[in-house]
Write an enzyme that holds these catalytic residues in place. Structure first.
Site, PDB file in Angstrom:
ATOM      1  N   LYS A   1      39.838  47.445  41.567  1.00  0.00           N
ATOM      2  CA  LYS A   1      41.082  48.220  41.709  1.00  0.00           C
ATOM      3  C   LYS A   1      40.811  49.719  41.881  1.00  0.00           C
ATOM      4  O   LYS A   1      41.519  50.396  42.631  1.00  0.00           O
ATOM      5  CB  LYS A   1      42.011  47.978  40.525  1.00  0.00           C
ATOM      6  CG  LYS A   1      41.527  48.518  39.199  1.00  0.00           C
ATOM      7  CD  LYS A   1      42.480  48.177  38.066  1.00  0.00           C
ATOM      8  CE  LYS A   1      41.930  48.583  36.718  1.00  0.00           C
ATOM      9  NZ  LYS A   1      41.896  50.012  36.481  1.00  0.00           N
ATOM     10  N   THR A   2      39.765  50.236  41.195  1.00  0.00           N
ATOM     11  CA  THR A   2      39.482  51.674  41.317  1.00  0.00           C
ATOM     12  C   THR A   2      39.086  52.027  42.747  1.00  0.00           C
ATOM     13  O   THR A   2      39.463  53.075  43.263  1.00  0.00           O
ATOM     14  CB  THR A   2      38.384  52.102  40.315  1.00  0.00           C
ATOM     15  OG1 THR A   2      38.733  51.609  39.021  1.00  0.00           O
ATOM     16  CG2 THR A   2      38.252  53.603  40.245  1.00  0.00           C
TER      17      THR A   2
ATOM     18  N   ASP B   1      47.568  53.924  37.779  1.00  0.00           N
ATOM     19  CA  ASP B   1      46.594  52.906  37.366  1.00  0.00           C
ATOM     20  C   ASP B   1      47.042  52.295  36.032  1.00  0.00           C
ATOM     21  O   ASP B   1      47.778  52.915  35.272  1.00  0.00           O
ATOM     22  CB  ASP B   1      45.224  53.579  37.210  1.00  0.00           C
ATOM     23  CG  ASP B   1      44.100  52.565  37.069  1.00  0.00           C
ATOM     24  OD1 ASP B   1      44.331  51.379  37.378  1.00  0.00           O
ATOM     25  OD2 ASP B   1      42.992  52.955  36.647  1.00  0.00           O
ATOM     26  N   GLU B   2      46.562  51.088  35.731  1.00  0.00           N
ATOM     27  CA  GLU B   2      46.866  50.402  34.462  1.00  0.00           C
ATOM     28  C   GLU B   2      48.373  50.377  34.198  1.00  0.00           C
ATOM     29  O   GLU B   2      48.851  50.666  33.096  1.00  0.00           O
ATOM     30  CB  GLU B   2      46.141  51.079  33.285  1.00  0.00           C
ATOM     31  CG  GLU B   2      44.636  51.167  33.429  1.00  0.00           C
ATOM     32  CD  GLU B   2      43.919  49.826  33.276  1.00  0.00           C
ATOM     33  OE1 GLU B   2      44.596  48.804  33.178  1.00  0.00           O
ATOM     34  OE2 GLU B   2      42.676  49.818  33.285  1.00  0.00           O
TER      35      GLU B   2
ATOM     36  N   ARG C   1      35.088  40.349  30.158  1.00  0.00           N
ATOM     37  CA  ARG C   1      34.105  41.451  30.077  1.00  0.00           C
ATOM     38  C   ARG C   1      32.715  40.942  30.455  1.00  0.00           C
ATOM     39  O   ARG C   1      31.822  41.729  30.749  1.00  0.00           O
ATOM     40  CB  ARG C   1      34.007  42.033  28.655  1.00  0.00           C
ATOM     41  CG  ARG C   1      35.276  42.644  28.063  1.00  0.00           C
ATOM     42  CD  ARG C   1      35.979  43.604  28.958  1.00  0.00           C
ATOM     43  NE  ARG C   1      37.034  42.944  29.702  1.00  0.00           N
ATOM     44  CZ  ARG C   1      37.578  43.410  30.809  1.00  0.00           C
ATOM     45  NH1 ARG C   1      37.147  44.532  31.335  1.00  0.00           N
ATOM     46  NH2 ARG C   1      38.546  42.758  31.431  1.00  0.00           N
TER      47      ARG C   1
ATOM     48  N   GLN D   1      46.366  41.564  31.394  1.00  0.00           N
ATOM     49  CA  GLN D   1      45.563  42.468  30.563  1.00  0.00           C
ATOM     50  C   GLN D   1      46.431  43.451  29.779  1.00  0.00           C
ATOM     51  O   GLN D   1      45.960  44.509  29.362  1.00  0.00           O
ATOM     52  CB  GLN D   1      44.553  43.221  31.431  1.00  0.00           C
ATOM     53  CG  GLN D   1      43.479  42.319  32.023  1.00  0.00           C
ATOM     54  CD  GLN D   1      42.384  43.108  32.708  1.00  0.00           C
ATOM     55  OE1 GLN D   1      41.540  43.721  32.076  1.00  0.00           O
ATOM     56  NE2 GLN D   1      42.383  43.087  34.033  1.00  0.00           N
TER      57      GLN D   1
END
Length: 688
Positions: A35-36, A221-222, A622, A252
């Site tokens: 996504k970044t 973002d997020e 993770r 998330q």
């Protein structure tokens, strides 16, 4: 590399997310889906391909670390002055910029103070102690309630009607007094950095129009972590143009306890019917087995938008479930296994991470790691800004830019010792309240002589005269030189030596203060390109203005970053699942897969198991190469050994991908034998 070459490196869905600029866009980005890269490439695309001015773009996220990484990555894509004026910041820094740009409309004076959590707590303690003696838990409860109201955009006048019981009614009354005192101190708290801009933009069409002219495109973002007021901030700024991209993952969303509203993803579609939803499902992090476990687990939660993560990384190793007799055996197993795997697999210590639901689970593990001499890093160490010497220095800086900051005044009026006692300060506070003045201003009034003995007035006068002198020197020239000179003149170093248990400790503490002043100086020398357009509107800023801005940024950094510096040395990482979000590790151990631990007992009782399932999903995703889940049959609670039941989440995983150990009815005898041989081989390599 040109923007076309960068686009060619992205997968088709990522390319679609970058190229779509004509309307509102929601990018549903699964864990590890890049996504970044999408956000940073889209910023470069808007500037280089679409001809948009960088100063008209605002990209916001939640942590300084994420904002810094995003800024660095965008910086490598833009040439020369292409990025001039680009805003890449946290939500709270954006809010701070709005407040600084709209002081008059908000009724604040320049150089306002930013209260951190401890400052706010001290003010609440003073206000609440007027009614009766209160304990720390009551103060924390009221502080948490006020924060929740601010996040939900409930103002002091409305809080009483929202109060569910007597405790909340009391909190509502304190809330009103708290906000009134903050305004009198010319101060705002952390939650105000979003609340004040939102209320101002909502209620003042001229200010809203001005900010809509400043920001033409927003990237968030997020997004699943936004609360009510953050959602409204984005909506107000973008409602007219409808040109924004928000990136998030409802699976998330693990911060409901601090106000996050995952349902904002749904509300977005209702408020913007033309919303284009693009799903990023290709994962670049984990093996197929790990992703299948994550997908199967999270499918038990209800979804508005369905998505399934997939990977080209191959199937990888099975997920191990290790059942231990008790919690000490669990920690022993994890520590000894990390030691043997490091040697056998030639791994680095930093390749291993141990995640858990609560910090208390790390205590036993730390002892075992120390026993095996395994270096480790425990997340949540002492913050640089929480050290006493830094709090003292910050209080001096805050008082220099805002003499109305009563909290700062109270902290340092007797540091170093000036023989100004609590009795003097109480009488001063009463006089200041009657006069409607700050403590600092009250010290200058002739009427104070009627309230205090001449000696006390003289001591207070000496202190305020000293601060006034430093302020004049700051206004007249080199502000940093004036601050350094102040620290020498009051001999703060000698005060540290008097109060330290050893000279080396005092030396280190004074070194920390100089690090802070160096940081302040660097912050003042920030390249104009690093300052958002709102911060650089005044073309003839004086140095003191710059100092005010730099000190405000330092206070905000203190609040946002509880870690002074990142530790990237070679150590095993120990952290909670909440703290692990956004990180990835080759080998992950998830400890404590038991009912009432994960999912947590509070969540089971409150009926919020869905968020616990999302937390387990975050933990699983993770892992890049191997994942080990551990649990104990017995665990100590309140000094007694209690029987533990395996977590329901273990039954929700694909059983064919699990390899059980320590549970005879689920264990494969051949694999058990092979593991025994492996363990012996590992020991031999250790001894060798």
């Amino acid at each position: 590399m040109s923007i076309k070459q960068r686009l060619a490196k992205l997968n088709p869905r990522q390319q679609e997310a970058v190229r779509y600029i004509d309307g509102p866009c929601l990018v549903l980005a699964g864990a590890g889906s890049g996504k970044t890269s999408v956000i940073t490439t889209k910023i470069a695309y808007l500037i280089q391909e679409c001809g948009m001015s960088a100063r008209r773009i605002a990209a916001v996220t939640f942590t300084n670390k994420a904002a810094r990484e995003m800024k660095e990555r965008v910086g490598t894509m833009l040439k020369g002055k292409e990025g001039h004026g680009l805003t890449v910041s946290t939500f709270h820094t954006l809010g701070l910029n709005v407040i600084r740009g709209e002081l008059k409309a908000l009724g604040y004076k320049p150089g306002f103070s930013l209260f951190d959590s401890e400052d706010a707590k001290a003010l609440l303690r003073d206000l609440m102690n007027k009614d009766a003696q209160v304990d720390a838990d009551q103060i924390n409860q009221v502080q948490h309630q006020i924060s929740a109201w601010k996040n939900d955009l409930i103002l002091p006048g409305q809080a009483l009607s929202h109060a569910a019981d007597e405790n909340e009614q009391y909190a509502a009354r304190v809330y009103e007094a708290y906000v009134r005192h903050l305004k009198a101190y010319n101060a705002v708290d952390f939650d105000d950095l979003i609340l004040l801009p939102v209320v101002l933009l909502r209620d003042n069409p001229d200010v809203l129009a001005r900010w809509r002219r400043k920001i033409h495109y927003m990237l968030v973002d997020e997004y699943q972590d936004t609360n009510v007021s953050q959602y409204l901030l984005v909506k107000l700024l973008m409602e007219e143009r409808k040109t924004f991209t928000v990136v998030g993952d409802d699976d998330q969303s693990i911060y409901a306890w601090r106000g996050a509203r995952p349902e904002n993803l749904v509300t977005l579609g209702e408020d913007f019917p033309r919303l284009n939803v693009i799903k990023l499902e290709q994962n670049y992090r984990s093996t197929g087995t790990i992703l299948r476990a994550a997908n199967t687990l999270i499918a038990n939660n209800p979804h508005v938008y369905e998505k399934t993560l997939w990977s080209e990384m191959g199937q990888g190793a099975a997920i191990r479930v290790v059942v231990n007799s008790h919690e000490e055996a669990e920690s022993e197993r994890v520590a000894s296994e990390i030691l043997t795997r490091r040697i056998k697999e030639r791994a680095e210590w930093r390749d291993f991470a141990v995640l858990y639901r609560g910090n208390f689970q790390a205590r036993l593990l730390e002892l075992k790691l120390q026993h095996y001499q395994i270096p480790y890093k425990l997340s949540g160490g002492t913050s640089f800004f929480s050290r006493n010497e830094i709090k003292d220095a910050m209080a001096y800086l805050r008082l220099l830019i805002n003499p109305a900051d009563d909290n700062a005044f109270l902290r340092i009026v007797n540091v170093p010792r000036r023989e100004i006692g609590p009795g003097t300060l109480e009488k001063l506070a009463n006089y200041a309240t009657e006069r409607g003045a700050s403590l600092f201003a009250a010290c200058h009034e002739l009427g104070l002589e009627q309230q205090l003995p001449a000696r006390a007035v003289e001591r207070l006068g000496r202190f305020t005269h000293f601060i006034d002198g430093v302020r004049r020197r700051m206004d007249g020239g080199d502000a940093i030189a004036a601050i350094r000179s102040m620290l020498h003149e009051m001999d703060y170093e000698a005060w540290l030596y008097q109060n330290a248990s050893a000279p080396t400790i005092a030396e280190k503490r004074m070194g920390n203060v100089w690090i802070l002043i160096d940081q302040l100086e660097k912050s003042m020398r920030t390249d104009p390109e690093d300052i958002s357009p709102e911060e650089s509107t005044a073309s003839e800023e004086t140095e003191t203005d710059t100092v005010e801005a730099a000190i405000s940024r330092l206070v905000l950094r203190d609040i946002l970053e509880q870690q002074a510096e990142e530790d990237d040395t070679d150590k095993v990482q120990l952290l909670t699942m909440h703290a692990s979000k956004g990180l990835e590790f080759p080998h992950v151990y998830l400890m404590g897969l038991e009912e009432e631990l994960l999912p947590h007992r509070n969540a089971i009782e409150a009926g919020t198991v869905e968020e616990e399932r999302r937390l387990a999903y975050v933990g699983i995703t993770r892992a890049r190469r191997t994942l080990t889940l551990t649990l104990a049959r017995q665990r100590k609670a309140f000094g007694e050994l209690m029987d533990c039941a395996p977590s329901r989440f273990l039954d929700e995983l694909p059983q064919e991908d699990l390899e059980w150990e320590g549970q005879p009815d689920r264990e494969d005898p051949e694999k058990k034998q092979a593991r025994g041989k492996d363990a012996i081989a590992g020991l031999r390599s250790l001894l060798g």
